[in-house]
Design a protein around this motif. Sequence first.
Motif, PDB file in Angstrom:
ATOM      1  N   PRO A  49      97.076  71.635  31.239  1.00  0.00           N
ATOM      2  CA  PRO A  49      96.763  70.206  30.839  1.00  0.00           C
ATOM      3  C   PRO A  49      97.169  69.179  31.547  1.00  0.00           C
ATOM      4  CG  PRO A  49      98.608  71.116  29.522  1.00  0.00           C
ATOM      5  CD  PRO A  49      98.189  72.151  30.316  1.00  0.00           C
ATOM      6  N   SER A  50      98.350  68.987  32.360  1.00  0.00           N
ATOM      7  CA  SER A  50      98.702  67.936  33.222  1.00  0.00           C
ATOM      8  C   SER A  50      97.927  67.686  34.580  1.00  0.00           C
ATOM      9  CB  SER A  50     100.053  67.881  33.450  1.00  0.00           C
ATOM     10  OG  SER A  50     100.540  68.777  34.442  1.00  0.00           O
ATOM     11  N   LEU A  51      97.229  68.842  34.893  1.00  0.00           N
ATOM     12  CA  LEU A  51      96.854  68.845  36.242  1.00  0.00           C
ATOM     13  C   LEU A  51      95.850  67.561  36.643  1.00  0.00           C
ATOM     14  CD1 LEU A  51      96.433  70.866  38.666  1.00  0.00           C
ATOM     15  CD2 LEU A  51      94.267  71.680  37.715  1.00  0.00           C
ATOM     16  N   GLY A  52      96.218  67.174  37.865  1.00  0.00           N
ATOM     17  CA  GLY A  52      95.492  66.048  38.391  1.00  0.00           C
ATOM     18  C   GLY A  52      96.074  64.452  37.622  1.00  0.00           C
ATOM     19  N   LEU A  53      96.649  64.498  36.793  1.00  0.00           N
ATOM     20  CA  LEU A  53      96.917  63.477  36.030  1.00  0.00           C
ATOM     21  C   LEU A  53      98.117  62.689  36.283  1.00  0.00           C
ATOM     22  CD1 LEU A  53      96.234  64.599  32.291  1.00  0.00           C
ATOM     23  CD2 LEU A  53      94.694  63.854  33.966  1.00  0.00           C
ATOM     24  N   ALA A  54      98.409  61.349  36.105  1.00  0.00           N
ATOM     25  CA  ALA A  54      99.274  60.371  36.706  1.00  0.00           C
ATOM     26  C   ALA A  54     100.389  60.814  35.655  1.00  0.00           C
ATOM     27  CB  ALA A  54      98.994  58.883  36.512  1.00  0.00           C
TER      28      ALA A  54
END
Length: 238
Positions: free
Chosen positions: A162-167
Amino acid sequence: MLEIRNLSLRYGRHLALDDISVSIAQGETVVILGANGAGKSSLLKAVAGLVKPEGKSVIALEGNSILGTPPHRIPEAGIALVPEGRGVFGDLTVEENLTLGANPKRARATEVERHALIFELFPRLAERRNQMVRTMSGGEQQMVAIGRALMSNPKYLMLDEPSLGLAPIVVTELFSALRKVQQTGVGLLLVEQNVSISLSISDRGYLMEAGRIVGENTAEALKTDAAVQKAFLGGTAA
């Protein structure tokens, strides 16, 4: 309990999952840790009915086999998947995406309450309920994906990276929302590259390597495990 036993899966000649067993109780949070290509996503896809495991594999929900259940029937059983890449409908609004999530019969009686919960978890979605999802940021789209999955009234929510590529600030916001989801009694089965934050909300974890389970322990123990420290957390245990 959601039980996966002796699960094996091939893509052609490639053995992606090799006789693995994982369990998660309702209300529990379990994280699957492993390098890229370890088979973590294949595990979630097998549970979701998106790929077909081999012969002796067992996938059971509350003692009843769901192996072979068509993917569109899995949410009706009480399992929802937030896939890697989110899989949202970009040309639909936030509201329309959420409404689609409430399609299973098990979800319809609590649709109003689910809307309220999701807008409480993600106030930004309430503000933008009529916005086309393709015009939103990656973090906002992930919120839509999680919200849509929760609209199905799941007993178990599976999340693939779920956190892939997020700030980092968005990741913190997402995991804060997942902590609130835990309080509703939903079990979380989590595949996540951010090992530190995923262990911080988990009860237990499994280590995967080359399609096999090579370790299992409480989240607290895994935080200080030398192998986990070296492989994922950039150090060695004290």
